[in-house]
Each structure stands twice: as structure tokens, then as C-alpha cells.
Design a protein around this motif. Structure first.
Motif, PDB file in Angstrom:
ATOM      1  N   UNK A  47      34.625  50.695  46.730  1.00  0.00           N
ATOM      2  CA  UNK A  47      34.342  49.276  46.526  1.00  0.00           C
ATOM      3  C   UNK A  47      33.616  48.967  45.239  1.00  0.00           C
ATOM      4  N   UNK A  48      32.728  47.986  45.291  1.00  0.00           N
ATOM      5  CA  UNK A  48      32.075  47.473  44.093  1.00  0.00           C
ATOM      6  C   UNK A  48      30.581  47.403  44.330  1.00  0.00           C
ATOM      7  N   UNK A  95      29.595  46.527  40.286  1.00  0.00           N
ATOM      8  CA  UNK A  95      30.205  47.406  39.295  1.00  0.00           C
ATOM      9  C   UNK A  95      31.390  48.154  39.886  1.00  0.00           C
ATOM     10  N   UNK A  96      32.384  48.360  39.057  1.00  0.00           N
ATOM     11  CA  UNK A  96      33.498  49.189  39.488  1.00  0.00           C
ATOM     12  C   UNK A  96      33.785  50.228  38.417  1.00  0.00           C
ATOM     13  N   UNK A  97      34.332  51.349  38.840  1.00  0.00           N
ATOM     14  CA  UNK A  97      34.665  52.400  37.891  1.00  0.00           C
ATOM     15  C   UNK A  97      35.828  51.943  37.037  1.00  0.00           C
ATOM     16  N   UNK A 165      30.236  43.559  55.633  1.00  0.00           N
ATOM     17  CA  UNK A 165      30.949  44.416  54.695  1.00  0.00           C
ATOM     18  C   UNK A 165      31.857  43.554  53.843  1.00  0.00           C
ATOM     19  N   UNK A 166      31.713  43.686  52.542  1.00  0.00           N
ATOM     20  CA  UNK A 166      32.412  42.779  51.651  1.00  0.00           C
ATOM     21  C   UNK A 166      33.794  43.254  51.246  1.00  0.00           C
ATOM     22  N   UNK A 167      33.963  44.553  51.245  1.00  0.00           N
ATOM     23  CA  UNK A 167      35.194  45.055  50.653  1.00  0.00           C
ATOM     24  C   UNK A 167      36.127  45.649  51.687  1.00  0.00           C
TER      25      UNK A 167
END
Lengths: 170, 170
Positions: A47-48, A95-97, A165-167
Motif C-alpha cells: 500500500x501507501x 509514500x509509494x515505492x 484499512x485504506x488500501x
DNA sequence: GTATCTGCAAATTCTTTGCTTGCCC
DNA sequence: GGGCAAGCAAAGAATTTGCAGATAC
């Protein structure tokens, strides 16, 4: 020895760690225990994650980190091109990869706030053309599609309960 | 034919004002002097104003507004579908009008922070297909393309490693 | 007339900074 | 050993909230 397949500590991550080491050198900064921990935790998380969530996850793995260190390191990751900062409108940076292979865009449900990721391949070429037309050198992109997810369409139309849970990846 | 860019108080805006009045009624909230001022100022401004900038512009026009009121009203505008909140990474929320006709995406220079808007027509169809594939009802979208603008390429053709903004420490 | 709204300031939340001690190279 | 980095706490910035007086309907 290889890591179990469910974790993301695989070949991709190893190359990310190398990228990171190289980037740190290029930026003329030191490679510290904390920076390695933060990168490893960040890469292992789905996720993020927000800075706070990264700190929580690191603690779960037995590492105590100052929040400021996490903010500073995330900025390094962004500068090094390994992460991207996103805004889902929930008031905190996420943040995301970013490794050049897993490009995707985000479908964000305006009712429950969940995000779905979808590959961006079909539009990426268009973005390049567009940037070129403006003499713009494209480094990265972020696309957010806002609307209603399948679940919220089925659910009562005025249900405003937000999930914890958001993702959800699908 | 192209409209002159000096003022946006035209037919489009009048219909926006109507939309707003209707939306307020639909939401069961009152139509106040402040709300009208904020909408008018917002529609008249170019670019992507922040709450603070809207307040500044309103003051210039002789209206004194509380910041909290602006935040609350912008939230109303977003709920009513007349505005969209964006994040350019400069640490503050920025808003753009949203009337279904002027869809565009953003080219954001990571060196000077300037944004260029480009029509989104070439990718919009792809977004719809994509949403449909996920059983997602698409309301709106936001696309940010990050890189270097023409001017910054001329100015500093070699330094592409420092995407700093005004929030940088040095 | 009354429920809603405004403006102010205080509170909250997220993020950055200053400074001392510790650690990497 | 020298200088960058970590951790803490305090500062800073953006946004939200509580409340008393003002206002739309």
C-alpha cells in the motif's frame, strides 16, 4: 537462501537496496542503520504507508526510530527516485515505492476512501507524447481517479462510515 | 474560437453560480454573503489558489473573511462538485474549479514549481475504460506529470538531481 | 424566531528545525 | 578524528473545532 514468496524481500528489493546505496553515495550522504531499516520496512509494506505507519511497522520489527528521521529519510528516498509522495486527501503524506516497473494509477473511492491500483500502461504513451509536445522532460507521474468503488455502489448510497484499512489491491 | 483570459466572469461563471445556489439548496444549507463572495473570487482567480490566497484576493476586493469560513466553504464547493482539491507538494491545499468542460492535467516542474495545464482529451477515454474494468464509477480525475519545464532545462541543463521547492532548508 | 453561519482564537495534526550526542567513513 | 546523522523536543504551518454573537430564511 531466498525469502518466502509472500514478502517483497526478493530480487527486486535487493536491487532497490543497491540503488539506494548507490544513490546515497551519489548524494554524498552516509549509509546508516536507521536508513537501511526504513528502506527495508518501506519496501516490505503493502500500500501507501505514511511516516507514522512506517514508524509503527519498524517498532513491530524491533526498531525504534525517531519520526524526524523517517521524514528525513523519506525525503532522501524521493530525491533518490525510489519513492514518490502521494496525497489521498486524508491530511497526511503517503509514500509509494517507485522502481520504474510497477507503474500504476489510483482509483480512489470518495465514499470509503479505499484505493485500488491499476496498471498505467494504456495511458503512459499518451503522457510521453503530451510532455514532449510541451518540451517537458517527464520524470514521473501520478494519476488519481475519483469515484465510487464496487462495494460502495452496492452499499447504501449515503453510508459515510470510513474503513480503518485504506488500501485494497485487486 | 478562444476566450480572452482577462476575466472569467462570463456565461460559464453565471451557470456556476446557479449550480452553487442549487447545490446549497440540495445540501440544505444557507446562501450567505460570504459564500457568494468566496465562490465569486474563486471563479475569478486563475490557477490553483490556496485558502490563504483566496482570502488575500477577497480582501483586495474589499471583503474581509475568516480563514475558517474559507476552509468550510471550499469543502462545500468540493462536495457540490464545483471544485477539486489538489496537492502540488508545496505543503498547502490548492483548489481548482471543476465544471466538467475544462478537463486538463498538470505538468509540474520540479525545479521552479511552475505548473502547465494541458488538455486531457487524449487520455480520458482510457481512464473511462479502466474505471469500467474495475466496476468503478468515475466522477473526476487528477493527473500530475512531474519533470522539468522548458525554461528550467535551458537554465540548468545538468542539475536534474535537486527537485527542491521553497520549503527546502538551504 | 430559530437554526445555521461567521469570525476569532485555541486546539489539533502533520511536518520541519535546532541542538546535543553518537556513529559512519 | 571530523563531520554527517539520530533523537528529542520545540517550533512552524496548515487545517479543524468550539463558542458567542450575527444572519438567512
Amino acid at each position: 537462501m531466498y525469502a518466502l514468496p509472500q514478502t517483497r524481500s526478493d530480487v527486486t528489493d535487493r536491487s532497490c537496496l543497491d540503488d539506494f546505496a548507490r544513490s546515497l553515495q551519489r548524494l554524498g550522504v552516509k549509509q546508516t542503520r536507521q536508513r537501511k531499516v526504513i528502506l527495508q520496512v518501506f519496501l516490505d509494506m503493502e500500500g501507501h504507508p505514511s511516516p507514522e505507519e512506517i514508524r509503527e511497522e519498524a517498532r513491530r520489527k524491533g526498531h525504534r526510530l525517531g519520526l524526524a528521521t523517517i521524514y528525513r529519510t523519506l525525503k532522501l528516498l524521493v530525491d533518490a527516485g525510489l519513492a514518490r509522495k502521494l496525497d489521498f486527501g486524508d491530511g497526511q503524506g503517503r509514500y509509494e515505492r517507485r522502481d520504474g516497473k510497477e507503474r500504476h494509477l489510483h482509483l480512489i473511492c470518495q465514499q470509503c476512501g479505499r484505493t485500488i491500483e491499476a496498471p498505467v500502461a494504456t495511458v503512459e504513451g499518451r503522457f510521453s507524447e503530451l510532455a514532449e509536445a510541451h518540451s517537458f522532460v517527464l520524470h514521473s507521474h501520478t494519476t488519481m481517479l475519483y469515484g465510487l468503488c464496487k462495494a460502495c455502489l452496492k452499499r447504501a448510497p449515503k453510508d459515510t462510515t470510513k474503513p480503518t484499512k485504506r488500501t485494497c489491491s485487486e
